[in-house]
Design a protein around this motif. Structure first.
Motif, PDB file in Angstrom:
ATOM      1  N   GLU A   1       2.134 -16.526  -0.473  1.00 21.86           N
ATOM      2  CA  GLU A   1       2.791 -15.123  -0.625  1.00 21.86           C
ATOM      3  C   GLU A   1       1.835 -14.181   0.453  1.00 21.86           C
ATOM      4  O   GLU A   1       2.972 -13.354   0.599  1.00 21.86           O
ATOM      5  CB  GLU A   1       2.245 -14.837  -2.088  1.00 21.86           C
ATOM      6  CG  GLU A   1       2.567 -15.518  -3.176  1.00 21.86           C
ATOM      7  CD  GLU A   1       4.137 -15.203  -3.424  1.00 21.86           C
ATOM      8  OE1 GLU A   1       4.609 -14.092  -2.663  1.00 21.86           O
ATOM      9  OE2 GLU A   1       4.771 -15.964  -4.200  1.00 21.86           O
ATOM     10  N   SER A   2       0.967 -14.320   1.006  1.00 24.64           N
ATOM     11  CA  SER A   2       0.566 -13.499   2.097  1.00 24.64           C
ATOM     12  C   SER A   2       0.787 -13.745   3.414  1.00 24.64           C
ATOM     13  O   SER A   2       0.345 -13.090   4.407  1.00 24.64           O
ATOM     14  CB  SER A   2      -1.219 -13.559   1.938  1.00 24.64           C
ATOM     15  OG  SER A   2      -1.724 -14.756   2.165  1.00 24.64           O
TER      16      SER A   2
ATOM     17  N   GLN B   1      -6.481   2.665  -0.893  1.00 22.70           N
ATOM     18  CA  GLN B   1      -7.287   3.198  -1.983  1.00 22.70           C
ATOM     19  C   GLN B   1      -6.726   2.949  -3.319  1.00 22.70           C
ATOM     20  O   GLN B   1      -5.688   2.962  -3.674  1.00 22.70           O
ATOM     21  CB  GLN B   1      -7.645   4.561  -1.600  1.00 22.70           C
ATOM     22  CG  GLN B   1      -8.926   5.117  -2.736  1.00 22.70           C
ATOM     23  CD  GLN B   1      -9.324   6.394  -2.334  1.00 22.70           C
ATOM     24  OE1 GLN B   1      -8.536   7.476  -2.983  1.00 22.70           O
ATOM     25  NE2 GLN B   1     -10.422   6.785  -1.347  1.00 22.70           N
ATOM     26  N   CYS B   2      -7.716   2.686  -4.219  1.00 19.92           N
ATOM     27  CA  CYS B   2      -7.282   2.678  -5.571  1.00 19.92           C
ATOM     28  C   CYS B   2      -8.467   3.056  -6.667  1.00 19.92           C
ATOM     29  O   CYS B   2      -9.463   3.062  -5.991  1.00 19.92           O
ATOM     30  CB  CYS B   2      -6.983   1.340  -5.978  1.00 19.92           C
ATOM     31  SG  CYS B   2      -7.657  -0.074  -5.946  1.00 19.92           S
ATOM     32  N   LYS B   3      -8.303   3.606  -7.453  1.00 19.43           N
ATOM     33  CA  LYS B   3      -9.312   4.070  -8.341  1.00 19.43           C
ATOM     34  C   LYS B   3      -9.391   3.369 -10.094  1.00 19.43           C
ATOM     35  O   LYS B   3      -8.315   3.227 -10.668  1.00 19.43           O
ATOM     36  CB  LYS B   3      -9.159   5.564  -8.712  1.00 19.43           C
ATOM     37  CG  LYS B   3      -9.356   6.243  -7.342  1.00 19.43           C
ATOM     38  CD  LYS B   3      -9.078   7.893  -7.403  1.00 19.43           C
ATOM     39  CE  LYS B   3      -9.405   8.709  -6.028  1.00 19.43           C
ATOM     40  NZ  LYS B   3      -9.312   9.859  -6.434  1.00 19.43           N
TER      41      LYS B   3
ATOM     42  N   ARG C   1      -4.539  -6.098  -5.819  1.00 17.08           N
ATOM     43  CA  ARG C   1      -3.388  -4.937  -5.343  1.00 17.08           C
ATOM     44  C   ARG C   1      -3.587  -4.809  -3.823  1.00 17.08           C
ATOM     45  O   ARG C   1      -2.700  -4.843  -3.063  1.00 17.08           O
ATOM     46  CB  ARG C   1      -3.909  -3.688  -5.910  1.00 17.08           C
ATOM     47  CG  ARG C   1      -3.726  -3.596  -7.388  1.00 17.08           C
ATOM     48  CD  ARG C   1      -4.008  -2.121  -7.798  1.00 17.08           C
ATOM     49  NE  ARG C   1      -3.832  -1.964  -9.151  1.00 17.08           N
ATOM     50  CZ  ARG C   1      -3.805  -0.851 -10.002  1.00 17.08           C
ATOM     51  NH1 ARG C   1      -4.213   0.374  -9.375  1.00 17.08           N
ATOM     52  NH2 ARG C   1      -3.563  -0.808 -11.106  1.00 17.08           N
ATOM     53  N   PHE C   2      -4.829  -5.156  -3.316  1.00 17.31           N
ATOM     54  CA  PHE C   2      -5.134  -5.132  -1.928  1.00 17.31           C
ATOM     55  C   PHE C   2      -4.495  -6.167  -1.246  1.00 17.31           C
ATOM     56  O   PHE C   2      -3.886  -6.438  -0.140  1.00 17.31           O
ATOM     57  CB  PHE C   2      -6.327  -5.278  -1.417  1.00 17.31           C
ATOM     58  CG  PHE C   2      -7.019  -5.047   0.030  1.00 17.31           C
ATOM     59  CD1 PHE C   2      -6.045  -4.438   0.795  1.00 17.31           C
ATOM     60  CD2 PHE C   2      -7.780  -6.082   0.663  1.00 17.31           C
ATOM     61  CE1 PHE C   2      -6.387  -4.351   2.323  1.00 17.31           C
ATOM     62  CE2 PHE C   2      -7.916  -6.171   1.865  1.00 17.31           C
ATOM     63  CZ  PHE C   2      -7.342  -5.355   2.695  1.00 17.31           C
TER      64      PHE C   2
ATOM     65  N   TYR D   1     -12.197   2.372  -4.913  1.00 18.76           N
ATOM     66  CA  TYR D   1     -12.092   1.344  -4.001  1.00 18.76           C
ATOM     67  C   TYR D   1     -11.589   1.740  -2.730  1.00 18.76           C
ATOM     68  O   TYR D   1     -10.303   2.183  -2.881  1.00 18.76           O
ATOM     69  CB  TYR D   1     -11.588   0.036  -4.290  1.00 18.76           C
ATOM     70  CG  TYR D   1     -12.025  -0.639  -5.593  1.00 18.76           C
ATOM     71  CD1 TYR D   1     -13.238  -1.508  -5.943  1.00 18.76           C
ATOM     72  CD2 TYR D   1     -11.490  -0.177  -6.992  1.00 18.76           C
ATOM     73  CE1 TYR D   1     -13.584  -2.072  -7.069  1.00 18.76           C
ATOM     74  CE2 TYR D   1     -12.049  -0.481  -7.978  1.00 18.76           C
ATOM     75  CZ  TYR D   1     -13.112  -1.369  -8.200  1.00 18.76           C
ATOM     76  OH  TYR D   1     -13.643  -1.825  -9.247  1.00 18.76           O
ATOM     77  N   GLU D   2     -11.998   1.421  -1.361  1.00 20.52           N
ATOM     78  CA  GLU D   2     -11.195   2.019  -0.120  1.00 20.52           C
ATOM     79  C   GLU D   2     -11.257   0.581   0.792  1.00 20.52           C
ATOM     80  O   GLU D   2     -12.281   0.144   1.132  1.00 20.52           O
ATOM     81  CB  GLU D   2     -11.723   3.020   0.585  1.00 20.52           C
ATOM     82  CG  GLU D   2     -11.047   3.579   1.703  1.00 20.52           C
ATOM     83  CD  GLU D   2     -11.747   4.639   2.360  1.00 20.52           C
ATOM     84  OE1 GLU D   2     -11.469   5.877   1.925  1.00 20.52           O
ATOM     85  OE2 GLU D   2     -12.169   4.617   3.571  1.00 20.52           O
ATOM     86  N   PHE D   3      -9.901   0.152   0.990  1.00 22.84           N
ATOM     87  CA  PHE D   3      -9.742  -1.019   1.850  1.00 22.84           C
ATOM     88  C   PHE D   3      -9.302  -0.569   3.193  1.00 22.84           C
ATOM     89  O   PHE D   3      -8.007   0.312   3.154  1.00 22.84           O
ATOM     90  CB  PHE D   3      -8.929  -2.069   1.251  1.00 22.84           C
ATOM     91  CG  PHE D   3      -9.286  -2.630  -0.082  1.00 22.84           C
ATOM     92  CD1 PHE D   3      -9.979  -3.770   0.033  1.00 22.84           C
ATOM     93  CD2 PHE D   3      -9.071  -1.863  -1.106  1.00 22.84           C
ATOM     94  CE1 PHE D   3     -10.516  -4.538  -1.285  1.00 22.84           C
ATOM     95  CE2 PHE D   3      -9.457  -2.649  -2.538  1.00 22.84           C
ATOM     96  CZ  PHE D   3     -10.121  -3.827  -2.522  1.00 22.84           C
ATOM     97  N   THR D   4      -9.848  -0.826   4.309  1.00 17.68           N
ATOM     98  CA  THR D   4      -9.516  -0.597   5.639  1.00 17.68           C
ATOM     99  C   THR D   4      -9.430  -1.791   6.557  1.00 17.68           C
ATOM    100  O   THR D   4      -9.912  -2.674   6.339  1.00 17.68           O
ATOM    101  CB  THR D   4     -10.492   0.636   6.265  1.00 17.68           C
ATOM    102  OG1 THR D   4     -10.734   1.444   5.511  1.00 17.68           O
ATOM    103  CG2 THR D   4      -9.842   0.861   7.662  1.00 17.68           C
TER     104      THR D   4
END
Length: 209
Positions: free
Chosen positions: A111-112, A26-28, A38-39, A11-14
């Motif tokens: 939280e965000s 990024q996480c795998k 996580r993002f 996963y790639e978050f931009t």
């Protein structure tokens, strides 16, 4: 990571953290719900993120899917990303009861939220009548959230909010001491006021608990 939780997905978050500045997370090999969680934690470190994109790659099948969200709120982005992850991976997010969902949304929202976000909630919910200063904002902010907000920071945030192009604030005075007024005659401000009152009530209950 337990073997039953391991996947073949990357996963790639931009997202943008400021004009011209893009951040990549990024996480795998984790499940889609864990990747999204996580993002969310990473995004909570950024004050006002915008323009989000997610890329999901299946290393086994050699497939890649992407989805981009421009504008909108962070909450709306997470809802859309969740649907995208279900569509692209086939993963089904665990259903929860309506009551649990409401609690979860409020907790995640709290939280965000950045200090700037929380200050805007204070302004929309607490200053519907008359003028106010950065000192007024600081006092109510600290009372509402049990957190310190320096007067200089409040002044900077107020200037940013006044200058964001929405026209929700009027400013009076000069650099030695500005005061502001919330333009409650504007329909959009009235909607923001109602929303802020609901958020503030939920957050204050959580803080006091």
């Amino acid at each position: 990571m337990a073997s039953e939780d391991r996947t073949n997905y990357v996963y790639e978050f931009t997202y943008s953290s400021a004009p011209g500045l893009r951040e990549i997370f990024q996480c795998k090999y984790v499940r889609p719900d864990e990747a999204l969680n996580r993002f969310r934690k990473i995004l909570a470190l950024t004050e006002s993120p915008f323009d989000f994109k997610i890329i999901v790659s299946d290393e086994t099948m050699g497939e890649e899917s992407s989805f981009q969200v421009k504008g909108g709120s962070i909450e709306e982005m997470f809802v859309k990303f969740k649907v995208f992850l279900e569509t692209s991976t086939g993963f089904i997010f665990e259903p929860v009861s309506e009551k649990v969902t409401e609690v979860g949304i409020e907790e995640a929202r709290f939280e965000s939220m950045s200090n700037y976000d929380k200050m805007q909630v204070i302004i929309y919910a607490s200053f519907k009548h008359g003028k106010f200063s950065s000192l007024d904002v600081t006092e109510i902010y600290q009372d509402s959230f049990s957190e310190d907000l320096p007067k200089s920071t409040a002044s900077t945030y107020l200037a940013r909010m006044w200058n964001n192009g929405k026209g929700h604030l009027e400013r009076y005075g000069n650099r030695s001491g500005y005061t502001y007024r919330l333009r409650t005659e504007i329909a959009e401000v009235q909607k923001e006021t109602e929303r802020a009152e609901e958020i503030l009530a939920a957050i204050q209950m959580r803080v006091r608990d």
